[in-house]
Design a protein around this motif. Sequence first.
Motif, PDB file in Angstrom:
ATOM      1  N   ALA A 331      40.105  38.934  44.051  1.00 36.15           N
ATOM      2  CA  ALA A 331      39.046  38.703  43.058  1.00 36.15           C
ATOM      3  C   ALA A 331      37.859  38.049  43.745  1.00 36.15           C
ATOM      4  CB  ALA A 331      39.543  37.812  41.924  1.00 36.15           C
ATOM      5  N   ILE A 333      33.929  36.594  42.458  1.00 39.47           N
ATOM      6  CA  ILE A 333      32.975  36.400  41.364  1.00 39.47           C
ATOM      7  C   ILE A 333      31.865  35.469  41.843  1.00 39.47           C
ATOM      8  CG2 ILE A 333      32.681  35.671  38.964  1.00 39.47           C
ATOM      9  CD1 ILE A 333      35.684  35.973  38.584  1.00 39.47           C
ATOM     10  N   GLU A 343      30.972  40.567  39.942  1.00 39.11           N
ATOM     11  CA  GLU A 343      32.399  40.419  39.645  1.00 39.11           C
ATOM     12  C   GLU A 343      33.109  41.697  40.057  1.00 39.11           C
ATOM     13  OE1 GLU A 343      35.328  39.180  35.919  1.00 39.11           O
ATOM     14  OE2 GLU A 343      33.354  40.033  35.495  1.00 39.11           O
ATOM     15  N   TYR A 345      37.256  43.198  41.449  1.00 44.38           N
ATOM     16  CA  TYR A 345      38.665  42.951  41.733  1.00 44.38           C
ATOM     17  C   TYR A 345      39.168  44.037  42.671  1.00 44.38           C
ATOM     18  CZ  TYR A 345      38.057  39.812  37.820  1.00 44.38           C
ATOM     19  OH  TYR A 345      37.588  38.806  37.005  1.00 44.38           O
ATOM     20  N   ASN A 350      43.006  42.888  38.539  1.00 45.42           N
ATOM     21  CA  ASN A 350      41.906  43.097  37.611  1.00 45.42           C
ATOM     22  C   ASN A 350      41.621  41.807  36.849  1.00 45.42           C
ATOM     23  OD1 ASN A 350      43.652  43.005  35.187  1.00 45.42           O
ATOM     24  ND2 ASN A 350      44.408  44.994  35.915  1.00 45.42           N
ATOM     25  N   LYS A 351      40.689  41.873  35.933  1.00 46.03           N
ATOM     26  CA  LYS A 351      40.236  40.696  35.193  1.00 46.03           C
ATOM     27  C   LYS A 351      41.368  40.012  34.437  1.00 46.03           C
ATOM     28  CE  LYS A 351      36.799  39.462  31.639  1.00 46.03           C
ATOM     29  NZ  LYS A 351      35.722  40.010  30.764  1.00 46.03           N
ATOM     30  N   ASP A 352      42.352  40.778  33.996  1.00 46.90           N
ATOM     31  CA  ASP A 352      43.446  40.228  33.200  1.00 46.90           C
ATOM     32  C   ASP A 352      44.658  39.822  34.036  1.00 46.90           C
ATOM     33  OD1 ASP A 352      42.039  40.603  30.779  1.00 46.90           O
ATOM     34  OD2 ASP A 352      42.621  42.715  30.747  1.00 46.90           O
ATOM     35  N   HIS A 510      43.882  33.159  34.820  1.00 43.51           N
ATOM     36  CA  HIS A 510      42.967  34.253  35.096  1.00 43.51           C
ATOM     37  C   HIS A 510      41.827  33.768  35.990  1.00 43.51           C
ATOM     38  CE1 HIS A 510      44.323  36.300  31.093  1.00 43.51           C
ATOM     39  NE2 HIS A 510      45.178  36.491  32.075  1.00 43.51           N
ATOM     40  N   HIS A 512      38.715  33.983  35.525  1.00 41.73           N
ATOM     41  CA  HIS A 512      37.661  33.322  34.748  1.00 41.73           C
ATOM     42  C   HIS A 512      37.982  31.853  34.496  1.00 41.73           C
ATOM     43  CE1 HIS A 512      35.120  36.807  32.890  1.00 41.73           C
ATOM     44  NE2 HIS A 512      35.369  36.996  34.176  1.00 41.73           N
TER      45      HIS A 512
END
Length: 628
Positions: A331, A333, A343, A345, A350-352, A510, A512
């Motif tokens: 990741a 970002i 952003e 991955y 991935n984001k999740d 995550h 984020h």
Amino acid sequence: MGLQTDGFQKYDLRKKIYFTLFFFGIALFAHAQNLNPKITAHKTNLTINIDGILNEPVWQQTPLTNQLYDENGEYNNTTACFAYDADNLYAAFKCKVNSTSELNRTRLDKDDQFMLSNDWVAFCVDTYHDGINAYAFLADAAGNELDGSLNPPTRDLSFSFSSKWTSAVKRNQDGYTVEMKIPLENLPVRWNKDSMTMAIQIIRNDKQNNRMVQWPATKNIGKFQTVVLHEINQTHPQNLSGVNIKDRLAYKKSKIDVSTMLGRCQGGDASVMDYLIFKKRDISGAEHPRMLQYSMRPERVKRIFENTSYFKNLHTNIDFETMLERSQTTAFIVLRNDTILYENYFNGFNKDSTFTSFSVAKSFVCTLVGLAISDGLIKSEEDKITKYLPELMKKDARFSEITIRDLLSMSSGLAYSHDGFPSDDEFTYQSPDLRSAVLEHVRISDHPGKHWLYNNYNPLLLGMILERTTGKSVAKYASERLWQKMGGGNASWSLDEHGFEKMESGINCHAHDYARFALLFLNKGKYNGIQVIPESWVQEATQPQERPKGYYDYLLKNNTYYNYLWWGKFRSGQKNANDFFGMGNKGEYVYICPQKKLTIIRLGFEYGFTPASMSWPEMFYEFATDFE
């Protein structure tokens, strides 16, 4: 706790092998390959039977070298050959030994790291010829196989990479012979043109003569030989890291026994999959997690990174995103204020996805200590730790000199050693009962406050203090006092077998959520109009403090400092707004530049390239400097 078993001896020797690999032959340097002239490898259209006999004509036509080298000079007990066809790389070796009766005969499972203590030979290939990453394929005299990625200098030979390939070994009166077949399709490289340039290295571990030798034969241990391949078929790798999480997790689970120290170590080094193996406790997130804004500027971000001196010094023709994928990033970002500019991955994430933390967790621990002080549960960071852990006095009265501040600053004077097995690394990461392991093995080697020494006993002791002062598990306190108030999503914290958070690692969340944590510090502890963390603690924890001479001079020489479980980089003219960052094993970073209001998150399988831990912060610092 002592482990007087065969496993003890094997793991101890394995660590010695890692040490040797680092200094004598597997370290890659970013531009070393450019120093060798190119050679055109021999292409064959004939079938090579992988049986270890070496009776095909191709091996008579393609001798690569019979002179290897180490710091003691030339070595002539190994002959290596190399060839290829449109779909495969082939390597063959003739390895002489002093006594064939001393050769290992024990069969091991593929990728069993114990084989590193045997006599073995390795074929190493840097598929992009750029020094960012390479892959090693090892076979020993018993026919055991092991492969891994070369991610200097974290472990040098790390085992997140594993591929499907074939080898065969035959013993003879002089030693043993090896044949290898490595399908191009199984290498993490996209071959999309007729001619490709890569780089190779040969390594022999001659156990009986206690020599690890290499080719190219040079004192430059980082040099690979440039080779050119023609008329090869296009490949379609799943990703450029070479890591298949599903396969590696299944392998690790098949080896590990979480109930014992030795059993937990059987799975090998720490990995990003560990949160799927260890117990964990939930960290409840906010009802409405903080939403990050988007104003994507990917081309601008990539251009600035590609113009940094660090990226240019890689001497690679690949672009920034290919470099991220190649360097085993998962990741990446970039934010300005609370707005995401870039952003992406990589390598199956991935984001999740859930991203486990290693030592970035320490920066969270620092925050929890600050909150406990703010809540009046801990009077001050100047409190002696024996006020909360009085049993330490029975071990050594000098524990009464250590303050909470000393633990936060990594200047507690506690001893810490990476040597032997189990070392302090195993006690503080792998122990099934971390509280007992700490109380049994923690010991004093110096006066507190005099010298900086990175030490995983410090955050574990802080965790025990947090438990006793808050009356709650660390994860529950984190959820109530930090996670929900910063707008975090649902997360967890990995535990030992007795329900104690790992403290120096193990926060699982995550990508984020790492950004949300960083933004809390970027905004001086405030979110949504609420002062979540005292502004004074943000300042005290992240900005440099006066330290005695000789405290950590070698960090200062690299424009780096360390404070309360946060790293930092000095920025000219910014006395109270220097860059600071959380940093963890495998190349995880939560980097904050207050001057430019920038946050950078990088997570990965490994650090990815030389010189490992400080390479990324150097690049981030230069990026922030150039960002307008």
